[in-house]
Design a protein around this motif. Structure first.
Motif, mmCIF file in Angstrom:
data_model
loop_
_atom_site.group_PDB
_atom_site.id
_atom_site.type_symbol
_atom_site.label_atom_id
_atom_site.label_comp_id
_atom_site.label_asym_id
_atom_site.label_seq_id
_atom_site.Cartn_x
_atom_site.Cartn_y
_atom_site.Cartn_z
ATOM 1 N N SER A 108 68.481 29.605 44.251
ATOM 2 C CA SER A 108 67.556 30.263 43.317
ATOM 3 C C SER A 108 67.749 31.778 43.280
ATOM 4 O O SER A 108 67.286 32.443 42.357
ATOM 5 C CB SER A 108 66.102 29.937 43.688
ATOM 6 O OG SER A 108 65.752 30.548 44.922
ATOM 7 N N TYR A 109 68.448 32.319 44.275
ATOM 8 C CA TYR A 109 68.679 33.759 44.296
ATOM 9 C C TYR A 109 69.981 34.147 43.605
ATOM 10 O O TYR A 109 70.243 35.325 43.402
ATOM 11 C CB TYR A 109 68.688 34.276 45.743
ATOM 12 C CG TYR A 109 67.424 33.942 46.483
ATOM 13 C CD1 TYR A 109 66.228 34.586 46.183
ATOM 14 C CD2 TYR A 109 67.410 32.955 47.467
ATOM 15 C CE1 TYR A 109 65.060 34.264 46.847
ATOM 16 C CE2 TYR A 109 66.246 32.628 48.134
ATOM 17 C CZ TYR A 109 65.074 33.285 47.814
ATOM 18 O OH TYR A 109 63.915 32.957 48.459
ATOM 19 N N GLN B 171 64.550 42.787 39.512
ATOM 20 C CA GLN B 171 64.125 43.040 40.888
ATOM 21 C C GLN B 171 63.229 44.282 40.922
ATOM 22 O O GLN B 171 63.654 45.354 40.509
ATOM 23 C CB GLN B 171 65.334 43.256 41.801
ATOM 24 C CG GLN B 171 64.964 43.440 43.270
ATOM 25 C CD GLN B 171 66.182 43.722 44.136
ATOM 26 O OE1 GLN B 171 66.857 44.725 43.953
ATOM 27 N NE2 GLN B 171 66.453 42.827 45.085
ATOM 28 N N THR C 232 71.265 46.690 43.513
ATOM 29 C CA THR C 232 70.515 45.641 44.199
ATOM 30 C C THR C 232 70.019 46.155 45.551
ATOM 31 O O THR C 232 70.788 46.726 46.317
ATOM 32 C CB THR C 232 71.393 44.406 44.431
ATOM 33 O OG1 THR C 232 71.916 43.956 43.174
ATOM 34 C CG2 THR C 232 70.593 43.277 45.075
ATOM 35 N N LEU D 78 65.501 41.883 48.696
ATOM 36 C CA LEU D 78 65.910 40.479 48.758
ATOM 37 C C LEU D 78 65.342 39.818 50.009
ATOM 38 O O LEU D 78 64.833 38.694 49.961
ATOM 39 C CB LEU D 78 67.432 40.373 48.728
ATOM 40 C CG LEU D 78 68.025 38.972 48.858
ATOM 41 C CD1 LEU D 78 67.572 38.071 47.712
ATOM 42 C CD2 LEU D 78 69.551 39.036 48.924
ATOM 43 N N ARG E 90 61.704 39.194 49.532
ATOM 44 C CA ARG E 90 61.449 38.091 48.603
ATOM 45 C C ARG E 90 61.702 36.737 49.260
ATOM 46 O O ARG E 90 60.941 35.783 49.055
ATOM 47 C CB ARG E 90 62.325 38.251 47.356
ATOM 48 C CG ARG E 90 62.135 37.139 46.339
ATOM 49 C CD ARG E 90 63.089 37.266 45.168
ATOM 50 N NE ARG E 90 63.143 36.015 44.411
ATOM 51 C CZ ARG E 90 64.036 35.748 43.480
ATOM 52 N NH1 ARG E 90 64.974 36.644 43.178
ATOM 53 N NH2 ARG E 90 64.033 34.609 42.838
ATOM 54 N N ILE E 91 62.776 36.643 50.058
ATOM 55 C CA ILE E 91 63.070 35.379 50.744
ATOM 56 C C ILE E 91 61.905 34.993 51.651
ATOM 57 O O ILE E 91 61.521 33.825 51.738
ATOM 58 C CB ILE E 91 64.396 35.486 51.526
ATOM 59 C CG1 ILE E 91 65.575 35.536 50.542
ATOM 60 C CG2 ILE E 91 64.558 34.314 52.484
ATOM 61 C CD1 ILE E 91 66.928 35.794 51.198
ATOM 62 N N ASP F 251 58.999 33.791 49.380
ATOM 63 C CA ASP F 251 59.240 32.494 48.754
ATOM 64 C C ASP F 251 59.109 31.333 49.727
ATOM 65 O O ASP F 251 58.942 30.186 49.305
ATOM 66 C CB ASP F 251 60.633 32.466 48.117
ATOM 67 C CG ASP F 251 60.723 33.373 46.890
ATOM 68 O OD1 ASP F 251 59.667 33.851 46.420
ATOM 69 O OD2 ASP F 251 61.851 33.608 46.407
#
Length: 286
Positions: A124-125, A131, A233, A238, A241-242, A245
């Motif tokens: 999904s990433y 972002q 990025t 990231l 977010r991981i 999620d």
């Protein structure tokens, strides 16, 4: 001095590379790395220099330094794709999305490691998405840096902007765990490496000490990953977010940039070895 200085004359400036690749140590700002280059090799001391692609103090690895006429190539280098190896610490979050921020302990019951779930979510990433910028970043909103809004406690007054990014690959390399006491020692050591600038170092170390010593039996899981990403990025975003999620607090424990365009970490001048050599020389009794 980090190394013996090299004496040159002005004509030799033309022979100096316009692009210098540095392995920026953890704890340093890019400007400290450039200063170390100028101390290491006097040929760069009077040249105009800049860098392409910032690395946060807690991040390490490949930093492109542009010298002389090379500064005109800054934009093209900043548009290059990048590769990172990075570690995600689960069970705790921070306002900077890395260990240099004010930490908050997550729910200990949510720290049960969900490796299978994370692996299932990895696809999904991959792809393009919007972002949000990290609250502590240099993005400008209404004429002020985002980190200024954050430091003033006024983020609620603005909308945090987003940027279009693309992740073409992300995969898990390994995982391991650390106890509260081990984590406190390592985080303190890493924050102590930040000697330039006001990053709330003392306040942050004190907060880490409070929450980790208050939870001495906690075990923290750390996931090591690699990713290939588009320019702009944020790896710490990231990591954040991981964690979100999977219903767990998370932050970037380590960020190591290993490739920018065709340049790799193997091509870099290792400033870390300069530091170690300099310290060894100082330790030799005279």
């Amino acid at each position: 001095e980090m190394k013996r200085k090299v004496q040159i004359n002005e004509k030799e400036h033309e022979e100096i590379g316009k692009v210098v690749l540095l392995n920026k140590p953890r704890g340093w700002t890019p400007l400290q790395a450039i200063q170390a280059l100028k101390q290491r090799d006097e040929r760069y001391a009077t040249l105009k220099t800049s860098y392409a692609g910032r690395l946060d103090p807690m991040a390490r690895g490949l930093l492109i330094v542009l010298c002389g006429d090379g500064v005109k190539m800054q934009k093209s280098h900043e548009l290059s794709r990048k590769e990172y190896e990075f570690e995600i610490l689960f069970g705790v979050s921070s306002d900077t999305y890395d260990i240099l921020g004010m930490p908050n302990l997550g729910n200990p019951n949510a720290c049960t490691f969900k490796r299978e779930e994370i692996i299932a979510n990895l696809p999904s990433y991959i792809g393009s998405f919007e972002q949000p910028y990290p609250p502590y970043s240099s993005c400008r909103v209404r004429g002020k840096f985002l980190f200024q809004w954050a430091k003033e406690g006024r983020l609620h007054e603005i909308t945090i902007p987003t940027t279009q990014v693309e992740i073409s690959e992300v995969k898990i390399l390994e995982s391991y765990e650390m106890t509260s006491s081990e984590l406190l020692v390592e985080i303190t050591k890493r924050i102590d490496l930040v000697t330039s600038g006001d990053f709330r170092q003392d306040e942050t170390k004190s907060r880490w000490k409070d929450i980790l010593e208050a939870n001495p039996d906690q075990t923290f899981w750390i996931l090591r990953c690699c990713a290939e990403v588009s320019p702009g990025t944020y790896i710490r975003s990231l990591a954040h977010r991981i964690g979100q999620d999977t219903g767990m607090s998370a932050l970037a424990f380590d960020i190591h940039r290993i490739k920018v365009g065709d340049y790799t970490i193997q091509d870099c001048i290792d400033l870390e070895s300069d530091i170690n050599q300099n310290q060894s020389e100082q330790d030799i009794p005279t």
